[in-house]
Design a protein around this motif. Structure first.
Motif, PDB file in Angstrom:
ATOM      1  N   GLN A  60     -35.901  23.493  -4.446  1.00 18.07           N
ATOM      2  CA  GLN A  60     -35.967  23.521  -3.040  1.00 18.07           C
ATOM      3  C   GLN A  60     -34.435  23.634  -2.300  1.00 18.07           C
ATOM      4  O   GLN A  60     -34.167  23.041  -1.431  1.00 18.07           O
ATOM      5  N   ASP A  61     -33.533  24.207  -3.063  1.00 18.52           N
ATOM      6  CA  ASP A  61     -32.016  24.216  -2.652  1.00 18.52           C
ATOM      7  C   ASP A  61     -31.130  23.092  -2.782  1.00 18.52           C
ATOM      8  O   ASP A  61     -30.406  22.705  -2.007  1.00 18.52           O
ATOM      9  N   SER A  62     -31.984  22.024  -3.311  1.00 17.75           N
ATOM     10  CA  SER A  62     -31.412  20.673  -3.109  1.00 17.75           C
ATOM     11  C   SER A  62     -31.224  19.885  -4.504  1.00 17.75           C
ATOM     12  O   SER A  62     -30.427  18.892  -4.704  1.00 17.75           O
ATOM     13  N   THR A  83     -36.432  28.265  -9.929  1.00 23.34           N
ATOM     14  CA  THR A  83     -35.985  28.949  -8.624  1.00 23.34           C
ATOM     15  C   THR A  83     -35.414  27.852  -7.650  1.00 23.34           C
ATOM     16  O   THR A  83     -35.652  26.690  -7.602  1.00 23.34           O
ATOM     17  N   ASN A  84     -34.400  28.244  -6.999  1.00 18.07           N
ATOM     18  CA  ASN A  84     -33.777  27.324  -5.840  1.00 18.07           C
ATOM     19  C   ASN A  84     -33.226  26.107  -6.217  1.00 18.07           C
ATOM     20  O   ASN A  84     -33.146  25.241  -5.807  1.00 18.07           O
ATOM     21  N   GLY A  85     -32.453  26.068  -7.462  1.00 25.36           N
ATOM     22  CA  GLY A  85     -32.178  25.119  -8.114  1.00 25.36           C
ATOM     23  C   GLY A  85     -30.435  25.107  -7.462  1.00 25.36           C
ATOM     24  O   GLY A  85     -29.914  26.080  -7.398  1.00 25.36           O
ATOM     25  N   ARG A  86     -29.606  24.058  -7.852  1.00 24.73           N
ATOM     26  CA  ARG A  86     -28.431  23.801  -7.269  1.00 24.73           C
ATOM     27  C   ARG A  86     -27.540  23.622  -8.867  1.00 24.73           C
ATOM     28  O   ARG A  86     -28.159  23.326  -9.590  1.00 24.73           O
ATOM     29  N   ASP A  96     -39.619  24.667  -8.335  1.00 29.60           N
ATOM     30  CA  ASP A  96     -38.736  24.734  -7.155  1.00 29.60           C
ATOM     31  C   ASP A  96     -37.725  23.636  -6.915  1.00 29.60           C
ATOM     32  O   ASP A  96     -38.168  22.684  -6.699  1.00 29.60           O
ATOM     33  N   GLN A 144     -30.814  20.197  -9.004  1.00 27.90           N
ATOM     34  CA  GLN A 144     -31.032  21.155 -10.455  1.00 27.90           C
ATOM     35  C   GLN A 144     -32.490  20.943 -10.704  1.00 27.90           C
ATOM     36  O   GLN A 144     -33.071  19.942 -10.627  1.00 27.90           O
ATOM     37  N   CYS A 145     -33.084  22.036 -11.062  1.00 25.37           N
ATOM     38  CA  CYS A 145     -34.376  22.043 -11.435  1.00 25.37           C
ATOM     39  C   CYS A 145     -34.804  21.490 -12.833  1.00 25.37           C
ATOM     40  O   CYS A 145     -35.571  20.434 -12.941  1.00 25.37           O
TER      41      CYS A 145
END
Length: 79
Positions: free
Chosen positions: A54-56, A76-79, A52, A58-59
């Protein structure tokens, strides 16, 4: 092979090497991207867990002459 029971990004990053299969035992929240550089036959079996961003961040970044397999892993939740 390497199993990560207590999953964290440092444990996962330390396992990125040639001819390695990593089995996750829990979700991994990332504070920085996982860099996979010039490895052959590296696999992550997520066992239905997730990495994850965390929306902050790139994974995952895959660079160079690299062979990577992701199985049963949610990214999930990558930029």
């Amino acid at each position: 092979m390497g199993a990560i029971g207590r999953a964290d990004e440092a444990s996962l990053a330390s396992k990125t090497s040639d001819n390695t299969v990593v089995w996750l035992g829990s979700n991994i929240p990332l504070s920085s991207e996982l860099n996979i550089v010039s490895v052959n036959d590296f696999s992550i079996n997520g066992n239905e867990f997730e990495v994850d961003g965390q929306d902050s961040v790139q994974c995952i970044s895959i660079q160079g002459s690299t062979a990577v397999t992701l199985v049963n892993l949610t990214v999930t939740n990558g930029r």
